[in-house]
Design an enzyme around this catalytic site. Structure first.
Site, PDB file in Angstrom:
ATOM      1  N   ASP A 175      41.011  46.071  30.090  1.00 24.97           N
ATOM      2  CA  ASP A 175      39.886  46.950  29.789  1.00 24.97           C
ATOM      3  C   ASP A 175      38.936  47.028  30.981  1.00 24.97           C
ATOM      4  OD1 ASP A 175      38.399  48.450  27.651  1.00 24.97           O
ATOM      5  OD2 ASP A 175      36.893  46.907  28.034  1.00 24.97           O
ATOM      6  N   GLU A 211      55.075  34.069  37.206  1.00 23.60           N
ATOM      7  CA  GLU A 211      55.652  32.775  36.858  1.00 23.60           C
ATOM      8  C   GLU A 211      56.602  32.878  35.674  1.00 23.60           C
ATOM      9  OE1 GLU A 211      52.460  30.113  36.073  1.00 23.60           O
ATOM     10  OE2 GLU A 211      51.627  30.227  38.105  1.00 23.60           O
TER      11      GLU A 211
END
Length: 556
Positions: free
Chosen positions: A208, A258
């Site tokens: 956002d 990751e």
């Protein structure tokens, strides 16, 4: 963990993503508010629709000062919407249907009920707790004059004074204090939040107001609103789109990578187009919303310019473009397209709030051409679904829903309405709960009504009604999303000259063609292999006559 293989790392590049506003999607426990279990109950519907992913607007604990975008706890579920166990069940139900899940992250501000802000109020001036937010002394001998005359996005001043006399910054509602992204606690806590949801199996994140996090308010005195508005937004503006925000996203990208497959992210970044690639590249969030079509008329010239420009931007950043016509913040596109003489901003662009004069029921305002607006919306949607890149669709647009204007002042929830004293009606009209059945309590949304009243005409647009109509928007969306998987190919296209300024046509590398007649006069195209059309068409003697305001897909 993820149930999807590493080979699917680029799933998002040409995905169809369905935005769910959880409080208005489906209510499983009958309290009038949509919930997580309600989403789970409609998993088959989402699978039948054919979407690749859902994006959930905030479902976190919130006082609903801004429809859930005032977050009190980033690592939990609002108890009115369910629990973390309910979230896990929903995630499993969607994943088992090959639907990925994207969650909304709101990093610019917290709720004023967040434990950090409550601690900041108690700790006082100069405390580490206050340094997590943007507090400032007021002007004048007693500090009782507001630090600046800036206006918040929802109206009213951007500063609110607390009991001990300091002021805090909020670019939105007073219940949404802005965070201080120069503070290492803030940066570390959002990494913790990202890991929390990624570890649960979430596939991506929508960020956002991604352009607003980092700020520089070291000036003393602060510039006036007029002076602030005059500062170029070139990476050094004190309030938004500062270059340093990319340091935040580089850290996040390292975390995303990751995971196997890497988590995706898409930025809500209202920035100049030449700045978009900074957010939409492999070292940052990876993708950024393209809002240009939200500001366009139903017009071939505008659509061609916007598509050409944004595909070029995407190619330059290494991302894919995004196409969106409606979301939880704007007037639904069937309504925008059904109103004459669109409102214009000072720069001449159509306003994304186009339709608010009509929504306020101005007796002298424009009259909604409901059927024309829906016809244009179907054509525009089918056009963008044929483009390379990802498409984001908003709940209810597959039903052809119009904006709901029949809301009294007492029924409204948007802070924009209240902080502008009704001068702007706000976004409630696109957030009314969905109609699942033609009749009954809340049209099947829940057993005991809905938190927004639904208009009588909703029954005509219900899932139940449209299931039985072969020409309904719902059936068209399902057909388009199923065929799109055949149409998908490399992320390129070539324009085909049509001989008319109001007709656009393009071809994908696998030979599929998309032709849209933005005008009102029919257009003849040589083919006998129409695979899909937004309106009924007639093929004869190797030609298809495409009516006005209609899109056809032609198989390769």
């Amino acid at each position: 963990m993820s149930i999807f293989p590493a080979s699917d790392a680029n799933w998002w590049r040409q995905a169809v993503v369905y935005q769910i506003y959880p409080r208005s999607f489906a209510d499983a426990n009958g309290d009038g508010l949509g919930d997580i279990a309600g989403i789970t109950s409609r998993a088959d519907y989402l699978q039948q629709l054919g979407v690749d992913a859902v994006w959930l607007s905030p479902f976190y604990p919130s006082e609903l000062a801004d429809g859930g975008y005032d977050v009190a706890d980033y690592r939990n579920v609002d108890p009115r919407l369910g629990s973390l166990a309910d979230f896990d069940k929903m995630l499993s139900a969607l994943h088992s249907r090959d639907i990925r899940v994207i969650v909304d992250i709101v990093p610019n501000h917290t709720s004023d009920q967040h434990e950090w802000f409550q601690a900041a109020l108690k700790a006082g001036r100069g405390s580490p707790e206050r340094d997590r937010y943007i507090f400032r002394e007021g002007k004048g001998p007693n500090g009782d004059e507001i630090p600046s005359d800036w206006v918040a996005s929802f109206g009213g001043p951007s500063w609110t004074r607390v009991e001990d006399g300091q002021w805090y910054l909020h670019n939105f509602a007073p219940q949404q204090p802005d965070l201080n992204w120069s503070n290492p606690d803030v940066r570390a806590d959002f990494v913790k939040t990202i890991r929390f949801w990624a570890d649960r199996g979430v596939d991506g994140f929508r960020i956002d107001v991604a352009h607003m996090l980092v700020k520089d308010l070291s000036m003393d005195p602060l510039p006036t609103k007029e002076e602030l508005d005059a500062i170029p937004v070139d990476g050094n503006h004190p309030m938004w789109d500062r270059d340093e925000v990319q340091d935040v996203y580089a850290q996040w990208r390292a975390v995303f990578n990751e995971y196997d497959p890497p988590r995706m992210a898409v930025a809500e970044a209202w920035v100049a187009s030449d700045r978009v690639p900074r957010y939409a590249n492999p070292h940052s969030l990876g993708q950024s919303f393209n809002f240009d079509l939200l500001e366009a008329d139903f017009d071939a010239v505008q659509f061609r310019r916007i598509v050409t420009h944004n595909l070029s931007l995407a190619a330059g950043s290494g991302s894919s473009s995004t196409w969106v016509l409606s979301n939880h913040d704007v007037v639904r596109h069937p309504t925008r397209y059904g109103l004459p003489n669109p409102a214009r901003r000072a720069d001449g662009k159509p306003a994304i709030k186009h339709g608010q004069e009509w929504l306020q029921r101005d007796p002298d305002g424009p009259v909604l051409q409901r059927e024309q607006g829906l016809r244009r919306a179907r054509a525009a949607t089918t056009f963008i679904l044929g483009l390379p890149g990802s498409t984001y669709i908003y709940q209810g647009e597959e039903l052809g829903l119009h904006e709901v204007y029949e809301l009294d002042s007492s029924e409204r929830q948007d802070p924009t309405f209240f902080r502008t004293h009704g001068e702007e009606v706000g976004r409630d009209g696109c957030r009314v709960p969905l109609p699942w059945t033609a009749s009954g309590t809340s049209h099947g949304f829940g057993a005991n009504g809905s938190h927004f009243p639904q208009p009588d005409w909703f029954g005509k647009y219900s899932v139940e009604t449209e299931e039985g109509d072969l020409e309904s928007p719902l059936r068209m969306y399902r057909s388009a999303l199923a065929l799109r998987k055949q149409l998908e190919t490399s992320e390129t296209m070539e324009w085909i000259e049509t001989g008319r300024d109001d007709v656009l046509a393009f071809e994908r590398p696998n030979g599929w063609k998309v032709v849209t007649n933005f005008g009102t006069e029919p257009y003849a195209y040589a083919t006998d292999t129409v695979a899909l059309s937004s309106e009924p068409v007639f093929v004869e003697n190797g030609k298809v006559e495409i009516p006005g305001e209609t899109t056809v897909w032609i198989a390769g």
